[in-house]
Design a protein around this motif. Sequence first.
Motif, mmCIF file in Angstrom:
data_model
loop_
_atom_site.group_PDB
_atom_site.id
_atom_site.type_symbol
_atom_site.label_atom_id
_atom_site.label_comp_id
_atom_site.label_asym_id
_atom_site.label_seq_id
_atom_site.Cartn_x
_atom_site.Cartn_y
_atom_site.Cartn_z
ATOM 1 N N PRO A 23 0.830 -1.210 0.000
ATOM 2 C CA PRO A 23 0.000 0.000 0.000
ATOM 3 C C PRO A 23 0.862 1.256 0.000
ATOM 4 O O PRO A 23 1.987 1.263 0.509
ATOM 5 N N LEU A 24 0.328 2.316 -0.573
ATOM 6 C CA LEU A 24 1.084 3.566 -0.605
ATOM 7 C C LEU A 24 0.776 4.451 0.593
ATOM 8 O O LEU A 24 1.459 5.450 0.841
ATOM 9 N N LEU A 25 -0.272 4.078 1.376
ATOM 10 C CA LEU A 25 -0.635 4.867 2.543
ATOM 11 C C LEU A 25 -1.475 4.023 3.484
ATOM 12 O O LEU A 25 -2.346 3.270 3.043
ATOM 13 N N CYS A 26 -1.207 4.158 4.778
ATOM 14 C CA CYS A 26 -2.073 3.596 5.811
ATOM 15 C C CYS A 26 -2.565 4.755 6.683
ATOM 16 O O CYS A 26 -1.764 5.578 7.137
ATOM 17 N N ILE A 27 -3.873 4.812 6.898
ATOM 18 C CA ILE A 27 -4.464 5.812 7.790
ATOM 19 C C ILE A 27 -4.914 5.093 9.051
ATOM 20 O O ILE A 27 -5.870 4.323 9.035
ATOM 21 N N ILE A 28 -4.174 5.302 10.143
ATOM 22 C CA ILE A 28 -4.559 4.772 11.449
ATOM 23 C C ILE A 28 -5.583 5.740 12.048
ATOM 24 O O ILE A 28 -5.277 6.915 12.275
ATOM 25 N N GLY A 29 -6.778 5.257 12.333
ATOM 26 C CA GLY A 29 -7.851 6.158 12.731
ATOM 27 C C GLY A 29 -7.961 6.439 14.207
ATOM 28 O O GLY A 29 -9.076 6.607 14.724
ATOM 29 N N GLU A 30 -6.841 6.513 14.906
ATOM 30 C CA GLU A 30 -6.881 6.903 16.314
ATOM 31 C C GLU A 30 -7.429 8.326 16.420
ATOM 32 O O GLU A 30 -7.289 9.134 15.491
ATOM 33 N N PRO A 31 -8.040 8.673 17.553
ATOM 34 C CA PRO A 31 -8.682 9.985 17.655
ATOM 35 C C PRO A 31 -7.699 11.149 17.678
ATOM 36 O O PRO A 31 -6.905 11.289 18.606
ATOM 37 N N THR A 32 -7.753 11.969 16.646
ATOM 38 C CA THR A 32 -6.903 13.172 16.549
ATOM 39 C C THR A 32 -7.738 14.404 16.228
ATOM 40 O O THR A 32 -7.185 15.418 15.828
ATOM 41 N N GLU A 33 -9.066 14.299 16.387
ATOM 42 C CA GLU A 33 -9.986 15.361 15.967
ATOM 43 C C GLU A 33 -9.831 15.639 14.477
ATOM 44 O O GLU A 33 -10.029 16.764 14.019
ATOM 45 N N LEU A 34 -9.453 14.587 13.731
ATOM 46 C CA LEU A 34 -9.275 14.639 12.290
ATOM 47 C C LEU A 34 -8.174 15.587 11.845
ATOM 48 O O LEU A 34 -8.150 16.052 10.703
ATOM 49 N N LYS A 35 -7.234 15.841 12.746
ATOM 50 C CA LYS A 35 -6.044 16.600 12.375
ATOM 51 C C LYS A 35 -4.973 15.611 11.939
ATOM 52 O O LYS A 35 -4.740 14.602 12.614
ATOM 53 N N PRO A 36 -4.309 15.841 10.819
ATOM 54 C CA PRO A 36 -3.320 14.875 10.332
ATOM 55 C C PRO A 36 -2.077 14.835 11.217
ATOM 56 O O PRO A 36 -1.469 15.860 11.499
ATOM 57 N N VAL A 37 -1.745 13.639 11.660
ATOM 58 C CA VAL A 37 -0.618 13.430 12.570
ATOM 59 C C VAL A 37 0.423 12.568 11.868
ATOM 60 O O VAL A 37 0.111 11.494 11.341
ATOM 61 N N LEU A 38 1.665 13.043 11.881
ATOM 62 C CA LEU A 38 2.746 12.327 11.203
ATOM 63 C C LEU A 38 3.727 11.672 12.171
ATOM 64 O O LEU A 38 4.631 10.963 11.722
ATOM 65 N N GLY A 39 3.570 11.898 13.474
ATOM 66 C CA GLY A 39 4.573 11.346 14.382
ATOM 67 C C GLY A 39 4.053 11.058 15.766
ATOM 68 O O GLY A 39 3.136 11.712 16.261
ATOM 69 N N HIS A 40 4.641 10.047 16.379
ATOM 70 C CA HIS A 40 4.434 9.775 17.798
ATOM 71 C C HIS A 40 5.663 9.060 18.343
ATOM 72 O O HIS A 40 6.498 8.539 17.588
#
Length: 382
Positions: A155-172
């Motif tokens: 896949p070219l992208l995985c979207i993990i749907g953890e709650p971020t208020e739909l703000k795009p998060v690139l790191g943890h």
Amino acid sequence: MSNSVALLKTLVGFDTTSRESNLQLIDFVRSYLEGFDVPCELIYNDERSKANLFATIGPADQPGIVLSGHTDVVPADGQPWTLPPFELSERDGKLYGRGTADMKGYIACVLALVPSLIEASLRLPVHIALSYDEEVGCLGVRSLLKVLEQRPVKPLLCIIGEPTELKPVLGHKGKLAMRCDVQGHACHSAYAPLGVNAIECAAELIGELGRIGRQLKDEHLDPRFDPPYSTVQTGVISGGKALNIVPADCRFDFEIRALPSQDPALVAQQLKAYAEQQMLPRMRAVSEQSDIRFSELSAYPGLATDARSQAAELIATFCGSDDFGTVAFGTEGGLFDAVGIPTVVCGPGSMDQGHKPDEFVSLDQLTACDAMLQRMVASIRL
């Protein structure tokens, strides 16, 4: 009632606390998808009491987008809920229930998207990936990723749907959880110097952990994170039988939450070196049976997706924002990234509500998530 809300009502009704099986929920999702002629692949645990689910809609020979969520939730036991945790309740535009924010709300939106995916002529596939045992160390998804890693098209992208208020998060941050067992030598407390006090030895190790933590704070900073440095903390300790007995045993659990650029194992190695070089010689001078043993409880890597990557560009398009952020909590994202699947985190709700009594997600957030996913579909039509 929207399709997402109706599906969330069903999903919340399954008690998928990590200690329980998730198979009822997985069977529901499989039946739901098969109703649209979407085949599902299940990857079970060794006991066949839990399973991951993977399904593909669209041309499987093309690199696509993974919509990923974990099915397990944290316990509701002992929390002062005012509403039944495993029934969906609505009040003032909020939907209450265990897992509504973390993260069955996202899964409900993904399932509600299926009719649109079936009707669309997709040039790229959309994969649905559901895992188990995320809340206890990101355990279940690993067997799913072993399967995906062997496939010729990633896949070219995985979207993990953890709650971020739909703000795009690139790191943890990444996490390493460890246990330390200290074996000393018991004796009557009146003759304390003849024993090896396991609690005091454990306390010395915990003090050394604190010193290492302060060193990390002073030497390594990344302002994208809050706090902007790697952290170390001891969360559980037990030992001793009675006040008049020098304790022979003590156990404590600690964790390292490390910046993506740092390896948390290095902290554990520092503590082990201190134990072996500074403490064990003193302990064994009193009793040769003294020992200090370390064992890993759980671990997952950090995530640091490049803001200039295709994955970041795609999620910015779907969200309508390139205001990328980071989160303090961990996800399965680092594990997807480690097998070559670029990953971002973006989902409805807030982790401020996750893991708490009367957990909720707002109707507005579910509606916004539905809209984000529809924009995704629009972008990958023929």
